[in-house]
Scaffold this motif. Structure first.
Motif, PDB file in Angstrom:
ATOM      1  N   VAL A 195       0.675  19.480  -8.350  1.00  0.00           N
ATOM      2  CA  VAL A 195       0.267  18.225  -7.707  1.00  0.00           C
ATOM      3  C   VAL A 195      -1.150  17.834  -8.165  1.00  0.00           C
ATOM      4  CG1 VAL A 195      -0.237  17.152  -5.474  1.00  0.00           C
ATOM      5  CG2 VAL A 195       1.877  18.416  -5.798  1.00  0.00           C
ATOM      6  N   SER A 196      -2.022  18.804  -8.405  1.00  0.00           N
ATOM      7  CA  SER A 196      -3.347  18.506  -8.974  1.00  0.00           C
ATOM      8  C   SER A 196      -3.203  17.893 -10.363  1.00  0.00           C
ATOM      9  CB  SER A 196      -4.186  19.781  -9.137  1.00  0.00           C
ATOM     10  OG  SER A 196      -4.444  20.340  -7.904  1.00  0.00           O
ATOM     11  N   TRP A 197      -2.331  18.485 -11.158  1.00  0.00           N
ATOM     12  CA  TRP A 197      -2.088  17.971 -12.513  1.00  0.00           C
ATOM     13  C   TRP A 197      -1.637  16.510 -12.436  1.00  0.00           C
ATOM     14  CZ3 TRP A 197       1.700  15.774 -15.486  1.00  0.00           C
ATOM     15  CH2 TRP A 197       1.581  15.868 -16.889  1.00  0.00           C
ATOM     16  N   LEU A 198      -0.717  16.251 -11.512  1.00  0.00           N
ATOM     17  CA  LEU A 198      -0.118  14.919 -11.368  1.00  0.00           C
ATOM     18  C   LEU A 198      -1.148  13.896 -10.893  1.00  0.00           C
ATOM     19  CD1 LEU A 198       2.723  13.574 -11.553  1.00  0.00           C
ATOM     20  CD2 LEU A 198       3.022  14.153  -9.132  1.00  0.00           C
ATOM     21  N   THR A 199      -1.948  14.262  -9.885  1.00  0.00           N
ATOM     22  CA  THR A 199      -2.929  13.303  -9.360  1.00  0.00           C
ATOM     23  C   THR A 199      -4.043  13.077 -10.386  1.00  0.00           C
ATOM     24  OG1 THR A 199      -3.908  15.121  -8.097  1.00  0.00           O
ATOM     25  CG2 THR A 199      -2.467  13.646  -6.908  1.00  0.00           C
ATOM     26  N   GLN A 200      -4.361  14.100 -11.183  1.00  0.00           N
ATOM     27  CA  GLN A 200      -5.351  13.912 -12.253  1.00  0.00           C
ATOM     28  C   GLN A 200      -4.834  12.898 -13.282  1.00  0.00           C
ATOM     29  OE1 GLN A 200      -8.574  15.370 -12.309  1.00  0.00           O
ATOM     30  NE2 GLN A 200      -8.712  13.689 -13.785  1.00  0.00           N
ATOM     31  N   CYS A 201      -3.577  13.023 -13.653  1.00  0.00           N
ATOM     32  CA  CYS A 201      -2.962  12.051 -14.580  1.00  0.00           C
ATOM     33  C   CYS A 201      -3.039  10.650 -13.997  1.00  0.00           C
ATOM     34  CB  CYS A 201      -1.488  12.366 -14.808  1.00  0.00           C
ATOM     35  SG  CYS A 201      -1.204  13.723 -15.908  1.00  0.00           S
ATOM     36  N   TRP A 202      -2.771  10.541 -12.716  1.00  0.00           N
ATOM     37  CA  TRP A 202      -2.781   9.235 -12.051  1.00  0.00           C
ATOM     38  C   TRP A 202      -4.194   8.636 -12.073  1.00  0.00           C
ATOM     39  CZ3 TRP A 202      -3.985   8.631  -6.375  1.00  0.00           C
ATOM     40  CH2 TRP A 202      -3.921   7.289  -5.990  1.00  0.00           C
ATOM     41  N   GLN A 203      -5.211   9.480 -11.767  1.00  0.00           N
ATOM     42  CA  GLN A 203      -6.593   8.988 -11.794  1.00  0.00           C
ATOM     43  C   GLN A 203      -7.000   8.551 -13.204  1.00  0.00           C
ATOM     44  OE1 GLN A 203      -8.684  12.123  -9.728  1.00  0.00           O
ATOM     45  NE2 GLN A 203      -7.565  11.615  -7.856  1.00  0.00           N
ATOM     46  N   ASN A 204      -6.578   9.325 -14.207  1.00  0.00           N
ATOM     47  CA  ASN A 204      -6.871   8.946 -15.601  1.00  0.00           C
ATOM     48  C   ASN A 204      -6.214   7.609 -15.942  1.00  0.00           C
ATOM     49  OD1 ASN A 204      -8.126  11.402 -15.783  1.00  0.00           O
ATOM     50  ND2 ASN A 204      -6.535  12.379 -17.018  1.00  0.00           N
ATOM     51  N   ARG A 205      -5.013   7.431 -15.454  1.00  0.00           N
ATOM     52  CA  ARG A 205      -4.263   6.200 -15.708  1.00  0.00           C
ATOM     53  C   ARG A 205      -4.990   4.999 -15.078  1.00  0.00           C
ATOM     54  NH1 ARG A 205      -0.677   2.561 -17.908  1.00  0.00           N
ATOM     55  NH2 ARG A 205       1.073   2.067 -16.581  1.00  0.00           N
ATOM     56  N   VAL A 206      -5.398   5.160 -13.834  1.00  0.00           N
ATOM     57  CA  VAL A 206      -6.094   4.077 -13.134  1.00  0.00           C
ATOM     58  C   VAL A 206      -7.391   3.734 -13.861  1.00  0.00           C
ATOM     59  CG1 VAL A 206      -7.281   3.473 -10.970  1.00  0.00           C
ATOM     60  CG2 VAL A 206      -5.046   4.603 -10.890  1.00  0.00           C
ATOM     61  N   GLU A 207      -8.139   4.775 -14.259  1.00  0.00           N
ATOM     62  CA  GLU A 207      -9.387   4.588 -15.037  1.00  0.00           C
ATOM     63  C   GLU A 207      -9.135   3.776 -16.307  1.00  0.00           C
ATOM     64  OE1 GLU A 207     -12.648   5.056 -14.821  1.00  0.00           O
ATOM     65  OE2 GLU A 207     -12.106   5.515 -12.741  1.00  0.00           O
ATOM     66  N   SER A 208      -8.113   4.193 -17.036  1.00  0.00           N
ATOM     67  CA  SER A 208      -7.896   3.566 -18.354  1.00  0.00           C
ATOM     68  C   SER A 208      -7.411   2.125 -18.197  1.00  0.00           C
ATOM     69  CB  SER A 208      -6.926   4.399 -19.205  1.00  0.00           C
ATOM     70  OG  SER A 208      -5.609   4.112 -18.832  1.00  0.00           O
ATOM     71  N   LEU A 209      -6.691   1.840 -17.116  1.00  0.00           N
ATOM     72  CA  LEU A 209      -6.270   0.452 -16.862  1.00  0.00           C
ATOM     73  C   LEU A 209      -7.471  -0.401 -16.463  1.00  0.00           C
ATOM     74  CD1 LEU A 209      -2.890   0.918 -14.967  1.00  0.00           C
ATOM     75  CD2 LEU A 209      -3.185  -0.248 -17.152  1.00  0.00           C
ATOM     76  N   ARG A 210      -8.398   0.215 -15.738  1.00  0.00           N
ATOM     77  CA  ARG A 210      -9.594  -0.508 -15.274  1.00  0.00           C
ATOM     78  C   ARG A 210     -10.469  -0.888 -16.472  1.00  0.00           C
ATOM     79  NH1 ARG A 210     -11.803   2.896 -10.746  1.00  0.00           N
ATOM     80  NH2 ARG A 210     -10.033   2.041  -9.604  1.00  0.00           N
ATOM     81  N   SER A 211     -10.616   0.061 -17.426  1.00  0.00           N
ATOM     82  CA  SER A 211     -11.501  -0.191 -18.568  1.00  0.00           C
ATOM     83  C   SER A 211     -10.812  -1.031 -19.656  1.00  0.00           C
ATOM     84  CB  SER A 211     -12.016   1.128 -19.135  1.00  0.00           C
ATOM     85  OG  SER A 211     -10.919   1.939 -19.516  1.00  0.00           O
ATOM     86  N   ALA A 212      -9.503  -1.261 -19.510  1.00  0.00           N
ATOM     87  CA  ALA A 212      -8.770  -2.005 -20.552  1.00  0.00           C
ATOM     88  C   ALA A 212      -9.051  -3.517 -20.455  1.00  0.00           C
ATOM     89  CB  ALA A 212      -7.271  -1.747 -20.430  1.00  0.00           C
TER      90      ALA A 212
END
Lengths: 223, 223
Positions: free
Chosen positions: A206-223
């Motif tokens: 679940v840590s792995w999964l939520t980390q992926c989600w946070q990375n995804r949100v970050e990358s969408l924000r900076s896009a």
């Protein structure tokens, strides 16, 4: 003349997968394509994940099976929106099948969408559905040589969950051998050992999964 | 216009399967198409079968995998002629692939030919290869609801072997439920419980197999 039917099929699928991807971007969904043999524990993993994510992130599920809606029913009991796709004779989900679930899911209210593929170690790995990453489960009862026999799925996956480690002592599964075989197919593969029965390793997953989600949100924000 | 590609593929396959059948008739082979999920125990069953049939009937094996020749190597150690077919991306064996093994097997010296299909609960059941019957394995670690989710293989099989019963106490597999689900899909299905690890039930399976072979020899004699 030789017609490569499979190439045409995969190109058409890629176009639909790209369209799905646009929709996932717009809704800021992390999308995981979850694959394994029949009975390796995909649905049980989703049940444990639903419990562990409660209050942290909003989970949604699209689940594929040849027949029955048992998996979606199990998941809905955890108050998770779930759509069951029954594929008839198709041994995998493709991008178009996944798109057919969209009218029945409010993607804007989902953070993490897990697509539970049909139980099969072969074809699901060939068809993109617009996902961020592929995650696969290998259960210890299946054998430690499976990465050598079904290389594509191990190559395509970002994370391998080795499940049912609670019954490891009752099998002839060699964990070191399994890890070595998997890394031989894909040196970048991350590996976690879990038991969906005892809960061991679920926190790490679940840590792995939520980390992926946070990375995804970050990358969408900076896009 | 709608083109049913799958119908054409299956019709072409049926023609090649019928040609295989002629060859099997000429060589008086009983041919069994053995199917299961990855890791359900097909190769281990073949090893136990080779031991149990020694001196009673001549066994031959054609084994299919996406990659590697590990299964054929395991079987050849029991002094059984074995041909490995590697299918590349195909998730099942078809009649043409099976025919491609014939130049490497002396069928006239084989009584019982077992064709170990690719590990997959879906597509192998759709493609005839010229066999007398289909036999499938379900291992108790896969779950008792599998007949409902993958009905075709249970419908097409004459015999279901429920394997790994030695680890039944460590699973949530309900044997009565599994039997009821399987018989719901196919009321004529015969079911045997086995453990390829402890040997339990192997004698019954080998009796079933040799009875089929004797029936086959009888029917060819009277034809």
């Amino acid at each position: 003349m030789k017609i490569n039917v499979m190439t045409d099929v995969l190109e058409a699928n890629d176009r639909i997968a790209a369209a799905n991807r646009e929709i996932f971007n717009r809704n800021r969904n992390l999308v995981v394509n979850l694959m394994s043999s029949p009975g390796a524990g995909k649905t049980t993993l989703l049940e444990r994940t639903a419990e562990a994510l409660a209050g942290k992130a909003k989970l949604g599920v699209i689940t594929g099976d040849i027949e029955t809606s048992r998996d979606a029913e199990r998941i809905e009991k955890h108050n998770i929106p779930a759509v069951q796709l029954t594929t008839g004779t198709a041994c995998h989900l493709d991008a178009n099948m996944v798109a057919s679930a969209f009218p029945y899911l409010d993607l804007s209210r989902i953070d993490i969408l897990i697509i539970e593929n049909v139980g099969n170690l072969v074809c699901p790995a060939e068809f993109k559905v617009g996902e961020d990453c592929k995650v696969m489960i290998l259960s210890v009862t299946e054998g430690d040589e499976k990465p050598l026999k079904y290389p594509l799925m191990f190559r395509e996956s970002s994370l391998l969950l080795i499940n049912k480690i609670d019954i490891l002592p009752f099998t002839n599964f060699n964990m070191e051998e399994a890890r070595a075989n998997a890394l031989k197919m894909n040196p970048e593969l991350e590996i976690l050992e879990v038991s969906c029965t005892t809960g061991q390793g679920i926190e790490e997953w679940v840590s792995w999964l939520t980390q992926c989600w946070q990375n995804r949100v970050e990358s969408l924000r900076s896009a």
